[in-house]
Design an enzyme around this catalytic site. Structure first.
Site, PDB file in Angstrom:
ATOM      1  N   HIS A   1       0.848  -1.187   0.000  1.00 29.76           N
ATOM      2  CA  HIS A   1       0.000   0.000   0.000  1.00 29.76           C
ATOM      3  C   HIS A   1       0.884   1.237   0.000  1.00 29.76           C
ATOM      4  O   HIS A   1       1.981   1.226   0.565  1.00 29.76           O
ATOM      5  CB  HIS A   1      -0.919   0.007   1.233  1.00 29.76           C
TER       6      HIS A   1
ATOM      7  N   ASP B   1      -8.068  -4.639  -0.425  1.00 25.35           N
ATOM      8  CA  ASP B   1      -8.537  -5.097  -1.741  1.00 25.35           C
ATOM      9  C   ASP B   1      -8.382  -6.600  -1.914  1.00 25.35           C
ATOM     10  O   ASP B   1      -9.102  -7.221  -2.691  1.00 25.35           O
ATOM     11  CB  ASP B   1      -7.761  -4.383  -2.856  1.00 25.35           C
TER      12      ASP B   1
END
Length: 431
Positions: free
Chosen positions: A308, A365
């Site tokens: 991320h 996700d």
């Protein structure tokens, strides 16, 4: 360096200037360089704004090193366990958790704003049936300003609040209709006796010919997905909404700009990319080969759902949704081979030194797509679901920006590296 300043000296001129340091409730200190050009005739160069705070905000805080996410100071873990999406919406907009009466009134307001103008229904007919649902979302959300232009004064507090309620309330209707339109199926109208998430699932899957009963497990999981995606500091789409809003554009236009930004595969489209990656892997026996491909700097393949921009630890939202993922698949009796691949991939990656050194942990996700797949939501709708959840964050950030004491239109500067000043040549003199 003084106690509350940073001293910068321009070696070419010898001029020294002190810049103030600002400290927030959490996070690193910030050097205020708003007068840098005035004092030293320089700009900073920071591609992707990796080291630049574009605003002050009281809404969301992330500590990427420790894996911390706070909404208005409340840990995401507590909100996920004890709250629900609409209560979080109230919190993000108002800054405080509601009383019983306040949340009851808020739920009533949202429930009674879920209908959309009937002319907006006809607007869908202008899209191709095979258009991606996110392209429809960009157009329809932007068109809201043409149907709800009665309260677009961005300097009026009441107008801003009603516009915010309209956006939060109508987004599930707009999203569900985008799905139904793509399938050539009749639009289902919202029902005021259903909760926010139940209403969305009802509009997605109910038909006039028979009764539809919302699965409570699916509704709970969807509510959690909305909650976890409600806001995430100054990400690409939120920054876009703020930048658009700085021009005093109406809130519907600003949120539409955010929808378009979210559509990118490096942002909101990542959960869709995770499912496509798991399909490409195909079988657990192929995982090792794909992991090696991901490590190869000459191979364009990347493991989607890992790492991320901000988190250099385990994404706290991923921890929460991972547990929900198991519950959904077990409760709904879903035997999804992609989940087996995902779990094995996670196990290998968390033990592999390559991923550990680079702090490439699973993010939200990685799991949200599997839950949505289990509920029956098609891959093309994954980013649309993200849009529904993020709407409250966008509009809350927009509201915070528009009420700042000093209003300035966003205007990033640049490092120009093009051709120097040159004279125009007539066409017969050009080589």
């Amino acid at each position: 360096m003084g106690k509350d300043t940073v001293t910068i000296t321009d070696n070419s001129t010898g001029k020294t200037v002190e810049f103030p340091i600002k400290r927030g409730a959490h996070g690193p200190a910030v050097m205020d360089i708003s007068t840098l050009y005035k004092e030293l005739k320089m700009f900073t160069y920071d591609p992707g704004f990796l080291s630049t705070a574009s605003c002050e905000s009281k809404i969301t805080f992330i500590d990427g090193e420790k894996g911390v996410l706070l909404y208005r100071g409340y840990p995401i873990e507590q909100l996920a366990e004890k709250s629900d999406f609409l209560e979080v919406c109230y919190l993000l907009w108002h800054g405080e958790l509601p009383t019983r009466k306040e949340i009851a009134d808020y739920r009533h307001q949202i429930n009674h704003h879920t209908m959309v103008h009937e002319g907006l229904r006809d607007f869908y007919q202008g899209f191709r049936r095979d258009a991606h649902p996110m392209s429809v979302m960009v157009g329809v959300v932007g068109a809201l300003s043409a149907f709800y232009h009665d309260l677009l004064d961005v300097h009026n507090e009441c107008s801003r609040e009603i516009s915010a309620q309209r956006l939060v309330a109508k987004m599930p209707t707009i999203a569900a209709w985008a799905y139904r339109y793509s399938r050539g199926e009749p639009f289902a109208y919202p029902r005021n006796n259903l909760s926010y998430t139940e209403n969305f699932l009802h509009m997605m899957y109910s038909y006039p010919a028979e009764e539809y009963e919302v699965n409570p497990v699916a509704a709970k999981a969807m509510d959690l997905i909305f909650l976890l995606h409600a806001d995430h500091e100054q990400n690409a789409s939120t920054s876009t909404v703020r930048l658009a809003g700085s021009s005093q554009a109406n809130p519907f236009a600003c949120v539409s700009a955010g929808v378009g930004t979210l559509w990118g595969p490096a942002h909101g489209g990542a959960n869709e990319a995770v499912i496509n990656m798991l399909k490409a892997i195909g079988d657990v026996k192929n995982i090792a080969r794909f992991v090696e491909k991901a490590k190869d700097p000459d191979d364009p393949f990347r493991l989607m759902g890992f790492g991320h921009r901000v988190y250099k630890n385990y994404d706290p939202r991923a921890k929460i949704i991972r547990k929900q993922c198991f519950e959904v698949l077990e409760s709904m009796k879903v035997d999804d081979p992609l989940f087996e691949i995902a779990m094995k991939l996670e196990e290998i990656a968390l033990k592999d030194e390559y991923f550990i050194q680079r702090k490439l942990y699973p993010n939200v996700d990685f799991y949200s797509g599997i839950i949505q797949r289990a509920i029956g939501i098609p891959t093309s709708m994954f980013t649309v679901i993200f849009t529904i959840g993020r709407t409250i964050g966008w509009i809350s950030q927009w509201n915070e920006m528009i009420t700042e004491k000093v209003q300035r239109i966003g205007r990033p500067r640049q490092l120009y590296v093009g051709a120097p000043n040159r004279d125009y040549l007539p066409i017969d003199q050009r080589k």
